[in-house]
Every structure is written in C-alpha cells, then in structure tokens.
Design an enzyme around this catalytic site. Structure first.
Site, PDB file in Angstrom:
ATOM      1  N   ASP A  91       0.912  -1.169  -0.033  1.00 61.28           N
ATOM      2  CA  ASP A  91      -0.042  -0.120   0.123  1.00 61.28           C
ATOM      3  C   ASP A  91       0.927   1.292   0.177  1.00 61.28           C
ATOM      4  O   ASP A  91       1.993   1.191   0.251  1.00 61.28           O
ATOM      5  CB  ASP A  91      -1.087   0.128   1.223  1.00 61.28           C
ATOM      6  N   GLU A 134      -0.045  -0.877   5.813  1.00 58.55           N
ATOM      7  CA  GLU A 134       0.942  -0.338   6.781  1.00 58.55           C
ATOM      8  C   GLU A 134       0.723   1.127   7.037  1.00 58.55           C
ATOM      9  O   GLU A 134       0.959   1.638   7.944  1.00 58.55           O
ATOM     10  CB  GLU A 134       2.271  -0.690   6.089  1.00 58.55           C
ATOM     11  N   ASP A 142      12.608  -0.894   4.251  1.00 62.63           N
ATOM     12  CA  ASP A 142      11.370   0.201   4.120  1.00 62.63           C
ATOM     13  C   ASP A 142      12.007   1.359   4.888  1.00 62.63           C
ATOM     14  O   ASP A 142      11.264   2.109   5.699  1.00 62.63           O
ATOM     15  CB  ASP A 142      10.011  -0.566   4.948  1.00 62.63           C
ATOM     16  N   THR A 186     -15.304  37.785   9.054  1.00 66.36           N
ATOM     17  CA  THR A 186     -15.317  38.111  10.612  1.00 66.36           C
ATOM     18  C   THR A 186     -15.889  36.914  11.205  1.00 66.36           C
ATOM     19  O   THR A 186     -17.446  37.039  11.205  1.00 66.36           O
ATOM     20  CB  THR A 186     -15.718  39.612  10.543  1.00 66.36           C
ATOM     21  N   HIS A 222       6.176  10.136   1.285  1.00 60.58           N
ATOM     22  CA  HIS A 222       5.018  10.577   1.825  1.00 60.58           C
ATOM     23  C   HIS A 222       4.745  11.883   0.929  1.00 60.58           C
ATOM     24  O   HIS A 222       3.799  12.725   1.355  1.00 60.58           O
ATOM     25  CB  HIS A 222       4.959  10.719   3.144  1.00 60.58           C
TER      26      HIS A 222
HETATM   27  N1  BES Z   1       8.598   3.273   5.724  1.00 57.90           N
HETATM   28  C1  BES Z   1       7.862   4.191   6.535  1.00 57.90           C
HETATM   29  C2  BES Z   1       8.701   4.288   8.074  1.00 57.90           C
HETATM   30  C3  BES Z   1       9.997   4.951   7.946  1.00 57.90           C
HETATM   31  C4  BES Z   1      10.267   5.789   6.857  1.00 57.90           C
HETATM   32  C5  BES Z   1      11.048   4.311   8.515  1.00 57.90           C
HETATM   33  C6  BES Z   1      11.706   6.347   6.995  1.00 57.90           C
HETATM   34  C7  BES Z   1      12.187   4.939   8.572  1.00 57.90           C
HETATM   35  C8  BES Z   1      12.620   5.765   7.752  1.00 57.90           C
HETATM   36  C9  BES Z   1       6.530   3.644   6.862  1.00 57.90           C
HETATM   37  O1  BES Z   1       5.896   3.293   5.460  1.00 57.90           O
HETATM   38  C10 BES Z   1       5.580   4.658   7.452  1.00 57.90           C
HETATM   39  O2  BES Z   1       5.397   5.848   6.762  1.00 57.90           O
HETATM   40  N2  BES Z   1       5.116   4.610   8.727  1.00 57.90           N
HETATM   41  C11 BES Z   1       4.267   5.518   9.481  1.00 57.90           C
HETATM   42  C12 BES Z   1       3.938   4.910  10.547  1.00 57.90           C
HETATM   43  C13 BES Z   1       2.548   4.351  10.395  1.00 57.90           C
HETATM   44  C14 BES Z   1       1.967   3.588  11.554  1.00 57.90           C
HETATM   45  C15 BES Z   1       1.493   5.000   9.641  1.00 57.90           C
HETATM   46  C16 BES Z   1       5.127   6.765   9.973  1.00 57.90           C
HETATM   47  O3  BES Z   1       6.292   6.487  10.292  1.00 57.90           O
HETATM   48  O4  BES Z   1       4.526   7.758  10.034  1.00 57.90           O
HETATM   49 MN    MN Z   2       7.031   2.193   4.489  1.00 54.87          MN
HETATM   50 MN    MN Z   3       5.204   5.097   4.728  1.00 54.68          MN
END
Ligand code: BES
Ligand code: MN
Ligand code: MN
Length: 457
Positions: A88, A153, A180, A315, A427
């Site tokens: 995802d 995830e 990841d 306002t 992201h």
């Molecule tokens: N791959 C990321 C986490 C990550 C990014 C770890 C960069 C280390 C370095 C993962 O897909 C992610 O985005 N995790 C989320 C948490 C999740 C519970 C939604 C996050 O870290 O915000």
């Molecule tokens: Mn990830």
């Molecule tokens: Mn992520």
C-alpha cells in the site's frame, strides 16, 4: 548461466518494467475508493511469487486489505528469513506539486519518480527479484524464505497484528528482513537498528452552537480556535520538553555509548538545513539533531483546522476547532499509556467555557535491534560487498510498528536494510527511488541470502 549476480545484471530492464507495472497501481490504503487497486497490487505480487516456484503462495483475506504470503522452506539446518514489506502507498496529494504523474513512473536523472517508488514498492520488490535470481539461474535458494506483504502499513497495520498472532506457526522464522527505511546518505549504506513508536491523537474543541459574528460576540464568548492554540502552546516548554505529566517516565535514557555512536555518524547539519531551506534547526535542548530525530520522543501538530479559510476576510468566531497531533515514542514508552496521559492532560488544560473531545488513532511501540544479532552482521557484509564501503548502524525516527510485534509475538529481531535515502521524499510530492539503488538492493539482498548460513553457525 548459473550465477545469480550475473542474472541480475542481465535482467535489469525486465526488473524495472515489472516494478513500473506495480507502481502504476494506485494502491492507496487510506482511500476507500481504491479497494480494487489494492486487490490488483496484491494480485500482481501473488503472480510474482507464483513465478518463483515457491512451495506455497497464498492470498489471505482480512477484514481489510489482503495479505500476500509465500514460502519455500526445504531446509532443516538453515535459517528462515521472513521478508516483510507493504504494497500500500500514501495518497499522492497535492497532485499539482508533482512534476510527473504520481502513478506513471518516470525516470529522470537516474531516479524513478512515482508514489511508492521508495516507500515501499521499489524497496520491497528487491527481495522478490533476489529470490528470482537464484531460481532462474538454476541455483538453490540458500536459506528458508517466507514473504509477508501487507496492504495496510500506511494506516497502522490494523489487521496484520491479529494475523501474526493467529498464524504464529506459519510465520515462524529466525529473523525478519525489511527494506522500508533509509540509508544514511547517498552511496552510504546503513542498517537501521532503531525505530520510533507512535501515538496519534485527534482533538476537537467545541464552543458556541454556531459560528458567530466576531464583532457582535468577539471578546464575550470563548473562541475554540484560540483555546486550541493556547493548549497546543502549552504541550511543550521553551526547551522543547513535552509537558504531559508522566510522558518521560518510561523513556530509556540514552547511554554514553548511544550518544557517542550517534555523534560518530557523518552527519552534516549545514547540508541538512540547506536541503530543507531552513536557517536553524529546533528541538529538545541538550540533544543533537540526529538524536532529536531518531532516539528522543517528539510531539507535533500534523494538521489544525477551524474557522474561515477561504478567500479574503470573513469576520467569524468559529464554533469548533480541531487538530491531529502525533507523538513519536522511544523505548519503553507504551503507546496506549501515552495516549491516555495525553488525553488526561489535554482535558485538564481546557477551560470550562468549551467542551473537548480527545480520540486516539493508531499507534505502536518503538523498537531497537540487538547489535550483536548475527543477521545484522550478514546484512552488513552483503552491503559492504555490493556498495564497496563500510556500513553504518543508525537509529531512525520513522515508525514500522509491526517490528515490535514481530519481536513480541514471534520472538525475532528485524534486520532493517533500507535502500532508500532520506531525500527520496516519501509521503511527499515527487517521491523517488534511485534506479542504481534498486539494482544494488537486489544484489545486496541476494548476497545476504547467500552469506547468511555462514553467519548462523
Ligand atoms: N517506511 C515508513 C517508515 C520509515 C520511514 C521508517 C523512514 C524509517 C525511515 C512507513 O511506511 C511509514 O510511513 N510509517 C508511518 C507509521 C504508520 C503507523 C502509519 C510513519 O512513520 O509515519
Ligand atoms: Mn514504508
Ligand atoms: Mn510510509
């Protein structure tokens, strides 16, 4: 041909084409209109695993998105590696900031631009291709391998943890292998040995029963948006210390060794600032930027709303205000306890002129991998052979909460072997992944599988 590395070298274009096919599928887990794309991505991976002649490949339904599983475990005397990844992706918005369409992968300056290129389709696909390089070059897969690829995830893995708990035997392994995370820098491989946990909250502050004229009522009736800002301002002090009572009670302090290891990493604060167009960094007093961003807890407003946001000026005294607030956690903070402490504190700060509602979204525990674990050593050796440079060990600030669950439920360590880099813009608009690191990732993974049996003895 009988050499997996040669097979990889000769099939680079095919690998890239296949990754592109996966990247074209908008498998956005937060978007309920994308359920079909989620299935398409899962189906693509099932077909990929089927082409590897594993002994079992299965799509597991869950109350949410399906879980892709595959295994090949013929050996009694070799370690079992569970490869975890997620198919995802995050939403692509704001789309207008992308220079190329987010779901039409495009190569520019040696990078693949697409949502999910780095997080996590490109990175996790390396292991499938590594296993293919053994199968298709006629070499035995060197270890027992299992694949566990999930589609939730990015929304906190709500169905994966129960799945792990109910499929403990099927998922039994000696370690989890995950790509990841990020490398320490370009051409600087690193193994991530710590991740932060997370507690994600939403708050609502409610005042009068409707938006009011700010001239007629302003000054006489409480403004929920003002109240929200006042409360948020009290959550941290001037030294960046979080003011929620009990917040730090379970934080394991950094040891001298932790701090020395972090200080020894080749981190350049000036280029860090430059890459972000900021003049100064900011954070908890007494800690370095690297420590603040990886091994100390943090609290941030992720979004805040209320009142008039349109063109010009209206306002108005808003009747409601809201915010999404996340806290990154470190060992041994408990996300449920932290969510409770936050709720209590937030409620205690609210004046009786408003009503507040505090709710909890997903969360997860932080994790730290044992640096003496033999799997890390095999990972480091594989990295060093392919990247021809020393590997660093670093903690990172992002969260993969399931890592703590693998440890708790299956009792195993995770090897976080990232092939992405921090500037991949995961992201964000224009997410990318280096083509070269995609290939080096496949090669590193294949070498890891080959080297691992020797390290386990
Ligand atoms: N791959 C990321 C986490 C990550 C990014 C770890 C960069 C280390 C370095 C993962 O897909 C992610 O985005 N995790 C989320 C948490 C999740 C519970 C939604 C996050 O870290 O915000
Ligand atoms: Mn990830
Ligand atoms: Mn992520």
């Amino acid at each position: 041909m009988s050499d997996p590395q040669a097979y990889i070298e000769q099939h680079k274009d095919k690998f890239l084409d296949e990754l592109f096919e996966l990247l074209r599928i908008p498998s956005i887990s937060t978007d309920s209109t994308r359920k079909e794309d989620i299935r398409k991505a899962a189906g693509f991976l099932i077909n990929q695993l089927k082409s590897l002649e594993l002994s079992r490949v299965e799509l597991f339904e869950t109350p949410g998105n399906p879980i892709v599983f595959g295994e090949y475990c013929p050996y009694d005397d070799k370690p079992t590696v569970l490869v975890y990844g997620h198919y995802d992706v995050q939403p692509s918005d704001p789309d207008e900031l992308w220079h190329t369409p987010p779901f039409e992968p495009t190569i520019k300056d040696g990078n693949i631009y697409a949502r999910g290129a780095s997080d996590d389709k490109g990175q996790s696909f390396t292991h499938i291709k590594a296993i293919e390089s053994f199968v298709k070059s006629g070499q035995p897969i060197p270890v027992n391998v299992k694949f566990l690829l999930e589609g939730e995830e990015e929304i906190g893995s709500p169905n994966l943890v129960p799945f792990i708990e109910t499929h403990k035997d099927m998922l039994e392994c000696d370690m989890v292998l995950i790509s990841d995370t990020s490398m320490f820098g370009k051409d600087q491989p690193s193994i991530t040995y710590g991740l932060r946990g997370l507690a994600y909250m939403e708050v609502e502050v409610v005042g009068p029963n409707r938006d009011l004229h700010s001239g007629v009522y302003g000054g006489a009736v409480e403004n929920p948006l003002n109240v929200l800002c006042e409360i948020v301002a009290k959550l941290k002090d001037d030294n960046g210390v979080i003011q929620i009572p009990g917040f730090y009670d379970k934080v394991v302090p950094l040891t001298m060794a932790d701090r020395e290891a972090s200080a020894a990493l080749p981190f350049d604060e000036d280029s860090y600032k430059e890459s972000l167009d900021i003049d100064a960094v900011h954070g908890e007093k007494g800690y370095t930027t690297l420590e603040r961003a990886s091994s100390r807890p943090s609290l941030d407003v992720n979004g805040i709303w209320g009142g008039y946001q349109g063109e010009g000026a209206k306002t108005v005294l808003p009747s409601k205000a809201g915010a999404k607030i996340s806290m990154r956690l470190v060992p041994d903070q408990n996300p449920k306890e932290i969510a409770e402490l936050f709720k209590k504190h937030f409620e205690s700060l609210a004046p009786d002129t408003v009503k507040v509602k505090v709710t909890e979204h997903h969360g997860g525990f932080a994790s730290v991998t044992d640096l003496n674990f033999y799997g890390l050593k095999a990972g480091a050796k594989a990295f060093e052979e392919i990247y021809k440079t020393d590997v660093l060990f670093a903690r990172e600030g992002g969260s993969i909460p399931v890592v703590a669950d693998f440890k708790r439920v299956l009792g195993v360590e995770s090897i976080l072997m990232g092939f992405g880099i921090t500037s991949d813009a995961i992201h964000s608009p224009n997410e990318k992944f280096s083509v070269q690191d995609f290939y080096r990732g496949i090669k590193t993974s294949a070498r890891f599988f080959e080297l691992l049996p020797d390290f386990s003895e």
